[in-house]
Design a protein around this motif. Structure first.
Motif, PDB file in Angstrom:
ATOM      1  N   GLN A 130       0.942   0.339  29.503  1.00  0.00           N
ATOM      2  CA  GLN A 130       1.106  -1.039  30.432  1.00  0.00           C
ATOM      3  C   GLN A 130      -0.506  -2.002  30.030  1.00  0.00           C
ATOM      4  OE1 GLN A 130       3.856  -1.303  34.066  1.00  0.00           O
ATOM      5  NE2 GLN A 130       4.940  -2.639  32.253  1.00  0.00           N
ATOM      6  N   CYS A 131      -0.340  -3.157  30.058  1.00  0.00           N
ATOM      7  CA  CYS A 131      -1.616  -3.938  31.101  1.00  0.00           C
ATOM      8  C   CYS A 131      -1.243  -4.027  31.363  1.00  0.00           C
ATOM      9  CB  CYS A 131      -2.104  -5.005  29.347  1.00  0.00           C
ATOM     10  SG  CYS A 131      -0.710  -6.077  29.424  1.00  0.00           S
ATOM     11  N   ASN A 132      -2.888  -5.320  32.404  1.00  0.00           N
ATOM     12  CA  ASN A 132      -1.959  -6.279  33.733  1.00  0.00           C
ATOM     13  C   ASN A 132      -1.242  -7.168  33.393  1.00  0.00           C
ATOM     14  OD1 ASN A 132      -3.960  -7.664  32.485  1.00  0.00           O
ATOM     15  ND2 ASN A 132      -5.685  -7.180  34.179  1.00  0.00           N
ATOM     16  N   PHE A 167       6.303  -2.344  27.518  1.00  0.00           N
ATOM     17  CA  PHE A 167       5.363  -1.608  27.126  1.00  0.00           C
ATOM     18  C   PHE A 167       4.036  -2.507  25.942  1.00  0.00           C
ATOM     19  CE2 PHE A 167       7.714   0.632  29.761  1.00  0.00           C
ATOM     20  CZ  PHE A 167       6.709   0.684  30.239  1.00  0.00           C
ATOM     21  N   HIS A 168       3.220  -1.715  25.940  1.00  0.00           N
ATOM     22  CA  HIS A 168       2.488  -2.067  24.309  1.00  0.00           C
ATOM     23  C   HIS A 168       2.708  -0.710  23.211  1.00  0.00           C
ATOM     24  CE1 HIS A 168      -0.412  -5.735  24.778  1.00  0.00           C
ATOM     25  NE2 HIS A 168      -0.175  -5.254  26.030  1.00  0.00           N
ATOM     26  N   LEU A 169       3.148  -1.388  22.276  1.00  0.00           N
ATOM     27  CA  LEU A 169       3.177   0.013  21.035  1.00  0.00           C
ATOM     28  C   LEU A 169       1.919   1.231  21.203  1.00  0.00           C
ATOM     29  CD1 LEU A 169       5.273   1.907  20.103  1.00  0.00           C
ATOM     30  CD2 LEU A 169       5.085   0.560  18.146  1.00  0.00           C
ATOM     31  N   LYS A 196       3.096 -11.480  21.187  1.00  0.00           N
ATOM     32  CA  LYS A 196       2.418 -10.883  21.229  1.00  0.00           C
ATOM     33  C   LYS A 196       1.459 -11.166  22.634  1.00  0.00           C
ATOM     34  CE  LYS A 196       0.565  -9.519  17.583  1.00  0.00           C
ATOM     35  NZ  LYS A 196      -0.117  -8.269  17.071  1.00  0.00           N
ATOM     36  N   CYS A 197       0.758  -9.840  23.063  1.00  0.00           N
ATOM     37  CA  CYS A 197       0.821  -9.962  24.582  1.00  0.00           C
ATOM     38  C   CYS A 197      -0.801 -10.962  24.704  1.00  0.00           C
ATOM     39  CB  CYS A 197       0.380  -9.000  25.088  1.00  0.00           C
ATOM     40  SG  CYS A 197      -0.017  -8.866  26.940  1.00  0.00           S
ATOM     41  N   CYS A 198      -0.269 -12.005  25.760  1.00  0.00           N
ATOM     42  CA  CYS A 198      -1.341 -12.868  26.452  1.00  0.00           C
ATOM     43  C   CYS A 198      -2.387 -12.304  26.364  1.00  0.00           C
ATOM     44  CB  CYS A 198      -0.720 -13.838  27.715  1.00  0.00           C
ATOM     45  SG  CYS A 198      -0.109 -13.099  28.786  1.00  0.00           S
ATOM     46  N   CYS A 199      -2.421 -10.929  26.759  1.00  0.00           N
ATOM     47  CA  CYS A 199      -4.146 -10.093  27.156  1.00  0.00           C
ATOM     48  C   CYS A 199      -4.936  -9.962  26.060  1.00  0.00           C
ATOM     49  CB  CYS A 199      -3.469  -8.678  27.557  1.00  0.00           C
ATOM     50  SG  CYS A 199      -2.911  -7.783  26.484  1.00  0.00           S
ATOM     51  N   GLY A 200      -4.324 -10.385  24.931  1.00  0.00           N
ATOM     52  CA  GLY A 200      -5.214 -10.326  23.525  1.00  0.00           C
ATOM     53  C   GLY A 200      -4.595  -8.504  23.205  1.00  0.00           C
ATOM     54  N   ARG A 201      -4.392  -7.939  23.174  1.00  0.00           N
ATOM     55  CA  ARG A 201      -4.361  -6.626  22.188  1.00  0.00           C
ATOM     56  C   ARG A 201      -3.610  -7.303  21.317  1.00  0.00           C
ATOM     57  NH1 ARG A 201      -5.088  -5.631  27.872  1.00  0.00           N
ATOM     58  NH2 ARG A 201      -6.345  -3.719  27.983  1.00  0.00           N
ATOM     59  N   GLN A 202      -3.783  -6.768  20.329  1.00  0.00           N
ATOM     60  CA  GLN A 202      -2.334  -7.058  19.064  1.00  0.00           C
ATOM     61  C   GLN A 202      -1.911  -5.785  19.248  1.00  0.00           C
ATOM     62  OE1 GLN A 202      -3.243  -9.661  16.989  1.00  0.00           O
ATOM     63  NE2 GLN A 202      -4.677 -10.073  18.714  1.00  0.00           N
TER      64      GLN A 202
HETATM   65 ZN    ZN Z   1      -0.755  -7.217  27.184  1.00  0.00          ZN
END
Ligand code: ZN
Length: 447
Positions: free
Chosen positions: A255-257, A264-266, A319-325
Motif C-alpha cells: 500500500q502507498c499513502n 494494493f499495488h501489485l 493507475k494510482c495517483c501516487c505515480g507508481r506504475q
Molecule cells: Zn499508489
C-alpha cells in the motif's frame, strides 16, 4: 568492513523505492513474461509440475489458464513431513515454517536462506511506500518463534532499512514493552493489527498516555471504520498495510499513502497474479471479482505455481495517483470467511456491513456456527464495553441480521435453523489464534 548503505539511502536513487515501480506497462509486461518463462523452466525439473506444465501456452494472453491450480490441501500432501515432491531437487538446506490453520497440524512452508534475504525487496518497498522514515523508532510486534516466520524477515529488513529497530515480537512482556516505548520514544508499531490494537488498549487502560503515531500492519485486513476509531481514540496519524501476501506464497501487494483500505499495488516483478472465475476457469479482466491465484517467482526451494490464495480480488483499470506504475488491485477478504446456516451463506464482510449501524457499540465481532438437534445456529460473539452489554442490544443486533438476511429469517420461520444468539465479551476477550496472534473472525467447527 564494507560501507553499509541502508535500504532507505539506496531508494534515494529512484523516484520510489526501486526502478521497477517507475517502468512503463510495456516494459514491465515484457520483463514479467521472461521471468515467468524462466520460472516455469525451473519448476519443470520437479516431477510434480512436469505434467501440469504441459498445458502452458505462451501464445495466449493468459499462458497459465489451462494449468491446474494448487490448493493449500494439495500442497500439504506434497511437502514435508508428508512428502518432498514439491522441494526442488537442487535445494540443500532450508528452514521449515508453519502456516495457517486454527485447528489440526499446520501446513509446512519451506524457505531457503536466499529466499529469506529476497524478502527485503517487497518488505522495503512496502514500508517505504507507506512512509517509514530513517528517524522512525519501530516496535516489531510480529509473531516469532514456534515456527512462525514473519518476525524474522521483518527484523532483518528493519535492521537494513536504516531506522531504529526494537525486536519485541508478539509475546513481549507487557511491562517491558510499556516502559520501553516511553523511554525510547518509540513512535511506530508494526505487526498484526489485532496484536497492536490490543496492546494500545491495554496501555490506555493501565494509565499510560504514550501511544504510537504510525501503525504499519500486515497479516489481516483492517477496516476503514476501525482505522477511524483507532485514530480518534489514540490520535494515530497513519494506519497502513505494509504488504499483503501469504506465508504459503509470497508478498503479493503493498500500500502507498494514496491507496484506500483494501486497495494494493501489485508486486508484479515478484508474483504473476491471476484472478479467475472458479466455475469456468477463465482468467477475468480488470473490473471483475474472482479468486486470486499467484505464481511466486522468488520461491525456488518449493516452486509455487497458480496457488489458490483463498482470497477474492479484482484488478483495477486505473493507475494510482501516487505515480507508481505497478497495477492496483482491490482485495475482498477471505473467500473462505463464510459458512452456511440453514440455506443462507453468511460472509464475514457482509455481516460486518450489516452490523456497521452498531459501530459505536461493537468493538469487534466473530461469527460462529453451532449445530445441535440437527439444526444450525448463528452465534455472534461480540466484544463491547461492560456497560453496553444488554439484552436490548442483543435483540437489536439479531433483528438487524434477520432483517437483512431474508433466507435466514425464512429458515427460522420454517423452524429449520435455531434463532441466532449474541454472546458478549469485553474488548480483547475473544481468544486470538495462539500461534499467529490473529483475530479469529470465523469459527466453524465443521471446517
Ligand atoms: Zn499508489
Amino acid at each position: 568492513m564494507k560501507h553499509f548503505v541502508s535500504l532507505f539511502d539506496q531508494a534515494q536513487n529512484f523516484e520510489f523505492f526501486d526502478a521497477w515501480e517507475s517502468k512503463s506497462d510495456d516494459e514491465r509486461i515484457v520483463r514479467q513474461r521472461k521471468m515467468l518463462a524462466e520460472y516455469l523452466e525451473w519448476a519443470s525439473h520437479l516431477g510434480f509440475y512436469k505434467s501440469r506444465l504441459e498445458a502452458v501456452d505462451f501464445k495466449k494472453d493468459d499462458p497459465l489458464e489451462e494449468v491446474p491450480f494448487l490448493t493449500a490441501e494439495m500442497a500439504k500432501e506434497h511437502l514435508p513431513p508428508v512428502n518432498e515432491d514439491l522441494v526442488h531437487p537442487g535445494q540443500r538446506g532450508y528452514s521449515i515454517f508453519q502456516s495457517g490453520g486454527t485447528t489440526g497440524y499446520p501446513k509446512t512452508v519451506v524457505f531457503s536462506a536466499s529466499e529469506m534475504d529476497a524478502l527485503d525487496l517487497p518488505n522495503g518497498r512496502g514500508y517505504y511506500a507507506c512512509g517509514l522514515k530513517p528517524e522512525d523508532r519501530v516496535a516489531n510486534l510480529f509473531a516469532g518463534g514456534s515456527l512462525y516466520m514473519t518476525f524474522i524477515h521483518i527484523n532483518e529488513m528493519l535492521e537494513r532499512y536504516g531506522c531504529i529497530n526494537f525486536p519485541f515480537a508478539h509475546t513481549a512482556d507487557f511491562n517491558l514493552f510499556a516502559q520501553s516505548i516511553e523511554k525510547f520514544n518509540i513512535n511506530v508499531a508494526t505487526g498484526v493489527g489485532s496484536t497492536i490494537f490490543n496492546l494500545m488498549a491495554k496501555l490506555k487502560e493501565q494509565g499510560y498516555t504514550y501511544q504510537f503515531e504510525k501503525i504499519f500492519y500486515g497479516g489481516e485486513h483492517v477496516f476503514e471504520e476501525d482505522k477511524k476509531k483507532i485514530a480518534d481514540v489514540y490520535g494515530t496519524q497513519e494506519i497502513r498495510s505494509l504488504g499483503y501476501g501469504t506465508v504459503d506464497t509470497w508478498y503479493i501487494g503493498y500500500q502507498c499513502n494514496q491507496a484506500d483500505s483494501g486497495v494494493f499495488h501489485l508486486h508484479d516483478d515478484q508474483v504473476y497474479a491471476e484472478i479467475i472465475d472458479e466455475v469456468s476457469g477463465k482468467v477475468l479482466p480488470p473490473g471483475e471479482v474472482g479468486h486470486l491465484l499467484v505464481t511466486s517467482f522468488p520461491r525456488r526451494a518449493t516452486p509455487i505455481i497458480r496457488y489458490r490464495v483463498g482470497d477474492k480480488a479484482m484488478m483495477l483499470k486505473e493507475k494510482c495517483c501516487c505515480g507508481r506504475q505497478t497495477p492496483l488491485f482491490k482485495l475482498f477478504g477471505r473467500g473462505d470467511d463464510s459458512f452456511r446456516v440453514g440455506f443462507d451463506t453468511l460472509d464475514y464482510l457482509e455481516l460486518k456491513n450489516i452490523l456497521s449501524v452498531f459501530a459505536g457499540d461493537i468493538v469487534n465481532f466473530q461469527m460462529e456456527k453451532r449445530k445441535f438437534d440437527v439444526k444450525d445456529q448463528l452465534v455472534l460473539n461480540i466484544e463491547t464495553a461492560k456497560e453496553g452489554q444488554s439484552s436490548e442490544l442483543a435483540e437489536r443486533i439479531i433483528g438487524q441480521v434477520l432483517k437483512n438476511r431474508t433466507t435466514l429469517a425464512k429458515n427460522l420461520k420454517e423452524g429449520s435453523v435455531h434463532r441466532p444468539i449474541v454472546e458478549f465479551y469485553l474488548p480483547g476477550e475473544i481468544p486470538l489464534n495462539p500461534r499467529t496472534g490473529k483475530f479469529i473472525k470465523v469459527k466453524d467447527l465443521d471446517k
